[in-house]
Motif scaffolding. Structure first.
Motif, short mmCIF file in Angstrom:
data_model
loop_
_atom_site.label_atom_id
_atom_site.label_comp_id
_atom_site.label_asym_id
_atom_site.label_seq_id
_atom_site.Cartn_x
_atom_site.Cartn_y
_atom_site.Cartn_z
N GLU A 155 60.86 -17.42 0.24
CA GLU A 155 60.65 -16.32 -0.34
C GLU A 155 60.96 -14.98 0.28
OE1 GLU A 155 56.27 -16.14 -1.35
OE2 GLU A 155 56.44 -18.41 -2.24
N LEU A 156 61.01 -14.98 1.64
CA LEU A 156 61.31 -14.03 2.65
C LEU A 156 62.66 -13.67 2.46
CD1 LEU A 156 58.75 -14.38 5.53
CD2 LEU A 156 58.48 -12.61 3.90
N ALA A 157 63.33 -14.88 2.41
CA ALA A 157 64.86 -14.70 2.55
C ALA A 157 65.33 -13.98 1.23
CB ALA A 157 65.54 -16.00 2.50
N ASP A 158 64.78 -14.33 0.16
CA ASP A 158 64.95 -13.91 -1.44
C ASP A 158 64.56 -12.43 -1.37
OD1 ASP A 158 66.15 -16.25 -1.94
OD2 ASP A 158 64.35 -17.02 -3.15
N GLU A 159 63.45 -11.95 -0.81
CA GLU A 159 62.79 -10.82 -1.07
C GLU A 159 63.63 -9.70 -0.20
OE1 GLU A 159 58.80 -11.50 -0.36
OE2 GLU A 159 58.59 -12.60 -2.16
N ASN A 160 64.12 -10.17 0.91
CA ASN A 160 64.68 -9.29 2.20
C ASN A 160 65.87 -9.49 2.54
OD1 ASN A 160 62.00 -8.08 3.15
ND2 ASN A 160 61.29 -10.06 3.05
N LYS A 161 66.76 -10.10 1.44
CA LYS A 161 68.15 -10.39 1.77
C LYS A 161 68.91 -9.15 2.07
CE LYS A 161 69.57 -10.88 -2.84
NZ LYS A 161 68.71 -11.24 -3.76
N ASP A 162 68.68 -7.80 1.85
CA ASP A 162 69.48 -6.66 2.17
C ASP A 162 68.97 -6.18 3.66
OD1 ASP A 162 70.99 -7.12 -0.18
OD2 ASP A 162 69.41 -5.92 -1.16
N GLU A 167 67.12 -10.97 21.70
CA GLU A 167 65.99 -11.26 21.26
C GLU A 167 64.86 -10.27 21.23
OE1 GLU A 167 62.35 -14.16 22.54
OE2 GLU A 167 64.12 -14.92 22.97
N ILE A 168 64.42 -9.89 20.22
CA ILE A 168 63.41 -8.64 20.44
C ILE A 168 62.02 -9.22 20.02
CG2 ILE A 168 65.24 -6.87 19.77
CD1 ILE A 168 64.02 -6.96 16.87
N ARG A 169 61.63 -10.42 19.51
CA ARG A 169 60.38 -10.85 19.20
C ARG A 169 60.29 -12.30 19.09
NH1 ARG A 169 55.96 -7.74 15.74
NH2 ARG A 169 54.36 -9.39 15.97
N ARG A 170 59.14 -12.70 19.38
CA ARG A 170 58.93 -14.15 19.68
C ARG A 170 57.55 -14.70 18.97
NH1 ARG A 170 60.57 -18.73 23.23
NH2 ARG A 170 62.30 -17.31 23.68
N GLU A 171 57.74 -15.42 18.24
CA GLU A 171 56.27 -15.66 17.48
C GLU A 171 56.17 -17.42 17.59
OE1 GLU A 171 53.56 -13.81 16.40
OE2 GLU A 171 54.88 -11.99 16.74
N VAL A 172 55.23 -17.82 18.12
CA VAL A 172 55.05 -19.22 18.16
C VAL A 172 53.77 -19.77 17.31
CG1 VAL A 172 54.36 -21.19 20.04
CG2 VAL A 172 55.77 -19.24 20.60
N GLY A 173 54.10 -20.79 16.63
CA GLY A 173 53.01 -21.55 15.78
C GLY A 173 53.27 -20.78 14.27
N SER A 200 52.08 -13.02 4.84
CA SER A 200 51.73 -11.71 5.05
C SER A 200 51.98 -11.20 6.72
CB SER A 200 50.26 -11.08 4.51
OG SER A 200 49.15 -12.14 5.51
N ASP A 201 51.64 -12.13 7.57
CA ASP A 201 51.87 -12.05 8.94
C ASP A 201 53.59 -11.93 9.14
OD1 ASP A 201 49.35 -12.17 9.87
OD2 ASP A 201 49.64 -14.58 10.27
N TYR A 202 54.32 -12.70 8.66
CA TYR A 202 55.85 -12.43 8.87
C TYR A 202 56.24 -11.17 8.06
CZ TYR A 202 55.98 -17.15 10.65
OH TYR A 202 55.67 -18.31 11.88
#
Length: 108
Positions: free
Chosen positions: A46-53, A88-94, A99-101
């Motif tokens: 979903e994120l790929a489709d919604e934010n592709k630009d 690398e500007i950000r790292r999220e583990v888990g 909505s977090d992404y």
């Protein structure tokens, strides 16, 4: 079915797709056997489709690309790294929620 807006990374295309990307790129370090990784598949679709630009979304299978996982010190999965201008500007583990992404991406 594969999402055309998600880049599948490996050691051959990582530098070109990630480090030389003009757009920020979110890289999902994952594996087939990882349950939490599987729960993220529809979220990243979903994120790929919604934010592709605005941002690229990519997946890197750690079992098939161990040297890249080691290079970026990925110790547990899922781990998401966000790169901008080759750094690398950000790292999220888990696993996180959609909505977090979205919040993370909006902060870029």
């Amino acid at each position: 079915m594969a999402n055309a807006n998600i880049i599948i990374l490996d050691e051959n295309n990582f530098e070109n797709e990630v480090l030389q990307s003009k757009l920020p790129i979110l890289v999902d370090f994952w594996a087939e056997w990882c349950g939490p990784c599987q729960t993220l598949l529809p979220i990243f679709d979903e994120l790929a489709d919604e934010n592709k630009d605005k941002i690229k979304i990519a997946k890197l299978n750690v079992d098939e690309n161990r040297s890249l996982a080691m290079k970026y010190r990925v110790m547990s999965i899922p781990t998401v790294l966000i790169f901008k201008d080759g750094e690398e500007i950000r790292r999220e583990v888990g696993a996180k929620t959609k909505s977090d992404y979205e919040s993370i991406l909006n902060a870029l």
